[in-house]
Design an enzyme around this catalytic site. Structure first.
Site, PDB file in Angstrom:
ATOM      1  N   HIS A 169       0.487  15.824  10.031  1.00 57.46           N
ATOM      2  CA  HIS A 169       1.958  15.766  10.053  1.00 57.46           C
ATOM      3  C   HIS A 169       2.456  14.497  10.750  1.00 57.46           C
ATOM      4  O   HIS A 169       3.558  14.480  11.282  1.00 57.46           O
ATOM      5  CB  HIS A 169       2.557  16.989  10.755  1.00 57.46           C
ATOM      6  CG  HIS A 169       1.950  18.293  10.331  1.00 57.46           C
ATOM      7  ND1 HIS A 169       2.444  19.044   9.297  1.00 57.46           N
ATOM      8  CD2 HIS A 169       0.860  18.957  10.802  1.00 57.46           C
ATOM      9  CE1 HIS A 169       1.700  20.132   9.147  1.00 57.46           C
ATOM     10  NE2 HIS A 169       0.720  20.092  10.044  1.00 57.46           N
ATOM     11  N   SER A 290      10.363 -13.438   7.737  1.00 58.50           N
ATOM     12  CA  SER A 290      11.735 -13.148   7.331  1.00 58.50           C
ATOM     13  C   SER A 290      12.498 -14.457   7.284  1.00 58.50           C
ATOM     14  O   SER A 290      12.265 -15.356   8.095  1.00 58.50           O
ATOM     15  CB  SER A 290      12.369 -12.201   8.359  1.00 58.50           C
ATOM     16  OG  SER A 290      13.779 -12.328   8.335  1.00 58.50           O
ATOM     17  N   LYS A 296       9.495 -11.977  12.695  1.00 61.57           N
ATOM     18  CA  LYS A 296       8.910 -10.976  11.798  1.00 61.57           C
ATOM     19  C   LYS A 296       7.584 -11.387  11.168  1.00 61.57           C
ATOM     20  O   LYS A 296       7.391 -12.531  10.786  1.00 61.57           O
ATOM     21  CB  LYS A 296       9.889 -10.654  10.638  1.00 61.57           C
ATOM     22  CG  LYS A 296      11.147  -9.929  11.031  1.00 61.57           C
ATOM     23  CD  LYS A 296      10.921  -8.575  11.695  1.00 61.57           C
ATOM     24  CE  LYS A 296      10.379  -7.532  10.770  1.00 61.57           C
ATOM     25  NZ  LYS A 296      11.326  -7.120   9.742  1.00 61.57           N
ATOM     26  N   GLU A 303       2.730  -3.085   1.337  1.00 66.02           N
ATOM     27  CA  GLU A 303       3.895  -2.414   0.748  1.00 66.02           C
ATOM     28  C   GLU A 303       3.847  -2.480  -0.779  1.00 66.02           C
ATOM     29  O   GLU A 303       4.245  -1.548  -1.475  1.00 66.02           O
ATOM     30  CB  GLU A 303       5.182  -3.034   1.283  1.00 66.02           C
ATOM     31  CG  GLU A 303       5.413  -2.684   2.744  1.00 66.02           C
ATOM     32  CD  GLU A 303       6.526  -3.487   3.387  1.00 66.02           C
ATOM     33  OE1 GLU A 303       7.177  -2.952   4.283  1.00 66.02           O
ATOM     34  OE2 GLU A 303       6.728  -4.653   3.004  1.00 66.02           O
TER      35      GLU A 303
END
Ligand code: ARG
Length: 483
Positions: A169, A290, A296, A303
């Site tokens: 979980h 970024s 970043k 992804e």
């Protein structure tokens, strides 16, 4: 046909069924009907099938041996011509790859070229081509999956002593070895290998010689054809042979499952790369920054592994929808099979290569993993197991430890740091040896039954995985070129 919005004049049907028609094809019809830009990928398989077909016609006396030789030579030179081309020959106006091959053959050889299609249909031809292509590409895939497995095994080997929290979980549950995490994905990919092998076996039946739908009127030796082309055997029912695409469905299902596994692995790693976790860091080559925020470093490659799973899985659903209502035998709807299969295969092929690359360059922060593995009550099960060794029934131990955990949360002191008296106040059976029991290393080592996370089991599992890898890689040692 339409290429990026441009309608090129198509000769759709010219020379193939012109006799029956008074008018030529409407350019709009060509835009939906012509498939050369997509099925051009099958050109080498189409030519290979055609050479065997010419020989089979020669065996039954439909073609003279000089005609077979001339067709074979003509087809071989077309194969070389096709290899040279960087793009589909849309200027030919051919409707599809089968038409292009025949058209060029007639242009190069004259009338004998017109004899090749005797007793054959594009229906058995396209099914044969696509099956051959699928078999070859799936063989290649098995090698690429092995590369991902190899990179995971390697990562496991170089991080063997590292412990990270295992989750259920997405809540910290119990400590596990990082290598155990790696091997979980090796196992999933192992089953994908089995799925691809199954899909390959479904594809490995040869439709050539089934004609349009009813079979061929010549006494063709279909067993011989199947063997020549590398199939396990011929399709045994001509209606089935030209109309089913379950082999595409099986290949797409295997792609979907494999992509789902890569996606889950990517999701784990995305979570682990966040500052909140800080367990791993992908190398710069597979990350992006970024345009606005200078600090970043984003895990874009991961992804995209997760993102591609959507389109790969939907290709399977789309193929199923295409097939579900089709009456026997061939219907043009089936032409949709190729774009679905090709794009799923392309996407997954890239994903597999990226996955191997990302995993290969992953840096694992041992201390961050370890720090996190001791926090959040991950030793609670250990304490319960410890009380069981002192004769406390597990249910009672569970209840007592639950209260110890509550005390730990209230005081902000982790279980392994709690004074023995505080534990004994709740769990009276706890003795002085509880401290040495409550370590994450001990927790890991005690999980030593088969499939567990102890060092010994994981080391064995890594060795076994390496051995399996060696056997998988062997049958596909000589990769063939795929057009
Ligand atoms: N381009 C077609 C396909 O991909 C080839 C078969 C055409 N057959 C036909 N009866 N029109 O399915």
């Amino acid at each position: 046909m339409t290429i990026e919005g441009v309608i090129v004049e198509s000769k759709s049907g010219d020379g193939m069924w012109g006799g029956r028609f008074e008018q030529g094809a409407d350019p709009l019809f060509c835009a939906i009907n012509d498939s050369l830009p997509i099925d051009w990928r099958l050109v080498q398989q189409d030519i290979r099938g055609s050479i065997v077909w010419a020989q089979a016609l020669g065996q039954v006396g439909v073609l003279q041996s000089d005609e077979v030789s001339s067709l074979t030579r003509g087809l071989e030179s077309l194969s070389a011509e096709a290899f040279e081309r960087s793009a589909p020959p849309i200027e030919s106006g051919a409707e599809d790859v089968h038409t292009w091959v025949e058209q060029r053959l007639v242009e190069n050889l004259g009338p004998v070229g017109k004899k090749l299609h005797t007793g054959r249909s594009r229906n058995d031809q396209v099914a044969t081509d696509l099956r051959l292509w699928t078999m070859e590409v799936l063989d290649q895939f098995c090698l690429t999956i092995c590369e991902v497995q190899a990179s995971l095994i390697e990562l496991g080997e170089r991080t063997l002593g590292f412990i990270l929290p295992g989750y259920t979980h997405l809540q910290r549950a119990q400590p596990v070895l990082f290598a155990h995490w790696c091997l979980a994905y090796v196992e999933m990919l192992e089953r994908d290998l089995g799925r691809f092998a199954g899909a390959r076996a479904t594809a490995s039946q040869c439709p050539l010689g089934c004609g349009a739908l009813a079979g061929t009127a010549y006494p063709i030796d279909r067993d011989w054809i199947a063997t020549q082309l590398g199939f396990d055997g011929p399709c045994l029912n001509s209606l089935d042979a030209v109309s089913d695409r379950d082999f595409v469905l099986d290949a797409l299902a295997a792609c979907a499952s494999c992509s789902m596994h890569l996606s889950r692995m990517a999701e784990d790693l995305i979570v682990y790369t966040s500052q909140e976790f800080g367990f791993v860091e992908p190398d710069d080559g597979v990350s992006s920054g970024s345009s606005l925020m200078p600090q970043k470093k984003n895990p874009d490659a991961l992804e995209l592994l997760r993102g591609k799973c959507g389109s790969i899985g939907s290709a399977h659903a789309a193929m199923l929808m295409t097939l579900k209502g089709l009456p026997l035998a061939y219907n043009k709807d089936l032409q949709e099979d190729k774009s679905l299969l090709f794009s799923a295969i392309d996407d997954l092929g890239l994903c597999l290569r990226i996955a191997a690359r990302v995993v290969g360059g992953l840096r694992v922060n041992e201390s961050a993993c370890r720090r996190s593995a001791v926090r959040g009550g991950t030793l609670a099960t250990e304490l319960a197991d410890y009380l069981v060794t002192k004769g406390v029934p597990f249910r009672d131990a569970h209840e007592q430890v639950g209260r110890v955990v509550r005390a730990s949360i209230e005081t902000g002191v982790e279980l392994d740091q709690m004074p023995i008296e505080s534990i004994q106040a709740i769990a009276s059976e706890a003795g002085a040896d509880v401290a040495e029991w409550l370590t994450i290393d001990g927790a890991v080592e005690r999980r030593s039954a088969l499939g567990g996370t102890s060092q010994e089991r994981v080391r064995e599992a890594l060795v076994a995985a390496r051995e399996r890898l060696g056997t998988h890689r062997q049958p596909y040692a000589k990769p063939e070129v795929i057009a």
